[in-house]
Motif scaffolding. Structure first.
Motif, PDB file in Angstrom:
ATOM      1  N   UNK A  33       0.832  -1.212   0.000  1.00 27.37           N
ATOM      2  CA  UNK A  33       0.000   0.000   0.000  1.00 27.37           C
ATOM      3  C   UNK A  33       0.866   1.262   0.000  1.00 27.37           C
ATOM      4  N   UNK A  34       1.918   1.249   0.819  1.00 30.89           N
ATOM      5  CA  UNK A  34       2.823   2.404   0.835  1.00 30.89           C
ATOM      6  C   UNK A  34       3.543   2.544  -0.506  1.00 30.89           C
ATOM      7  N   UNK A  35       3.925   1.416  -1.113  1.00 32.09           N
ATOM      8  CA  UNK A  35       4.582   1.471  -2.415  1.00 32.09           C
ATOM      9  C   UNK A  35       3.671   2.023  -3.493  1.00 32.09           C
ATOM     10  N   UNK A  36       2.415   1.602  -3.494  1.00 31.19           N
ATOM     11  CA  UNK A  36       1.441   2.131  -4.474  1.00 31.19           C
ATOM     12  C   UNK A  36       1.241   3.623  -4.259  1.00 31.19           C
ATOM     13  N   UNK A  37       1.179   4.057  -2.999  1.00 31.57           N
ATOM     14  CA  UNK A  37       1.036   5.485  -2.705  1.00 31.57           C
ATOM     15  C   UNK A  37       2.236   6.272  -3.234  1.00 31.57           C
ATOM     16  N   UNK A  38       3.445   5.773  -3.001  1.00 33.31           N
ATOM     17  CA  UNK A  38       4.644   6.459  -3.481  1.00 33.31           C
ATOM     18  C   UNK A  38       4.696   6.487  -5.009  1.00 33.31           C
ATOM     19  N   UNK A  39       4.280   5.385  -5.649  1.00 36.60           N
ATOM     20  CA  UNK A  39       4.265   5.348  -7.111  1.00 36.60           C
ATOM     21  C   UNK A  39       3.288   6.378  -7.666  1.00 36.60           C
ATOM     22  N   UNK A  40       2.116   6.506  -7.029  1.00 38.38           N
ATOM     23  CA  UNK A  40       1.137   7.496  -7.474  1.00 38.38           C
ATOM     24  C   UNK A  40       1.659   8.914  -7.281  1.00 38.38           C
ATOM     25  N   UNK A  41       2.362   9.137  -6.166  1.00 36.78           N
ATOM     26  CA  UNK A  41       2.940  10.467  -5.913  1.00 36.78           C
ATOM     27  C   UNK A  41       4.002  10.794  -6.951  1.00 36.78           C
ATOM     28  N   UNK A  42       4.827   9.803  -7.287  1.00 36.14           N
ATOM     29  CA  UNK A  42       5.918  10.042  -8.240  1.00 36.14           C
ATOM     30  C   UNK A  42       5.391  10.413  -9.625  1.00 36.14           C
ATOM     31  N   UNK A  53       7.599   2.674 -12.406  1.00 40.53           N
ATOM     32  CA  UNK A  53       6.482   2.844 -11.475  1.00 40.53           C
ATOM     33  C   UNK A  53       6.136   1.517 -10.805  1.00 40.53           C
ATOM     34  N   UNK A  54       6.093   0.440 -11.586  1.00 39.03           N
ATOM     35  CA  UNK A  54       5.784  -0.878 -11.010  1.00 39.03           C
ATOM     36  C   UNK A  54       6.873  -1.300 -10.033  1.00 39.03           C
ATOM     37  N   UNK A  55       8.126  -1.075 -10.397  1.00 38.07           N
ATOM     38  CA  UNK A  55       9.233  -1.420  -9.512  1.00 38.07           C
ATOM     39  C   UNK A  55       9.171  -0.621  -8.221  1.00 38.07           C
TER      40      UNK A  55
END
Length: 232
Positions: A33-42, A53-55
């Motif tokens: 969940x934190x990784x998905x949040x960071x990917x969306x922010x990036x 983004x997936x990585x």
């Protein structure tokens, strides 16, 4: 009996704290969940690729699992740090934002792997919101000048490039500086690279046409300056 022992390691003993399957899945879920949040922010107002983004979304979970498996073993921790450094130095250098976001994802994974969910979520949300604010307000963004151009001219080797375009530069540009001179086509030609500012952007075609008359209709290109993405 099989379901209770399937997650036990062959080197486990009474001195080693074994992670329960429920806690293991909980940590991975929070890390994802934190990784998905960071990917969306990036991806907000940034150039990105799908693979990155997936990585980025998976990275906190990967680091989380590594930290859980290390479980206080100093030797294993040193080996993990060395493995991460090896991967870093064998990878293609990226922008400062990419590298910073990767370290942020790794830090979030480490905190989750240690079991501090509240700290991990708070840390990730604060840094994520900070990145969003910086992107929204354009912090550090250099405003481009619509008259700035990078001019590349190919000329024959017998043409004196130091003076041949001086009158045209004075006529069409308010600033000009030769940045690079390079031989091309087995040394039979020169390619000149200028940084210029046009007096009037509408006269760009006239400027190029007059250059073509001087360089024998060889290649001429004019483009806006590009920011180099390989920053680190």
């Amino acid at each position: 009996m099989l379901s209770a022992n399937i997650f036990k390691g062959i080197f486990d003993n009474e001195l080693i704290t074994v992670i329960s399957p429920g806690n293991f899945l909980l940590c991975i879920g929070v890390a994802l969940l934190l990784g998905i949040f960071l990917a969306a922010v990036y991806t907000f107002k940034s150039r990105y690729t799908k693979s990155f983004v997936v990585t980025l979304a998976m990275l906190p979970a990967v680091v989380c699992v590594v930290i859980m498996m290390v479980n206080g073993n100093v030797g294993a921790g040193v080996a993990v740090a060395g493995a991460f450094n090896l991967v870093r130095f064998r990878s293609v250098p990226g922008t400062a934002k990419e590298i910073g976001t990767i370290f942020l994802a790794m830090c979030a994974g480490i905190v989750v792997g240690m079991g501090y969910f509240a700290f991990a979520i708070t840390f990730t949300v604060i840094l994520g919101l900070f990145i969003l604010v910086c992107s929204a307000f354009g912090l550090g963004t250099k405003k481009s000048n619509p008259t700035e151009r990078v001019l590349r001219i190919t000329i024959p080797e017998d043409l004196n490039y130091t003076e041949v375009f001086d009158d045209l530069m004075e006529k069409y540009t308010s600033f000009n500086e030769i940045e690079r001179v390079k031989t091309v086509n087995m040394g039979s030609m020169f390619r000149l690279t200028y940084n210029i500012k046009l007096k009037d952007a509408k006269q760009e075609k006239e400027f190029i046409d007059e250059i073509r008359c001087r360089n024998g209709n060889l290649e001429v290109s004019m483009a806006k300056p590009e920011v180099n993405l390989v920053e680190l």
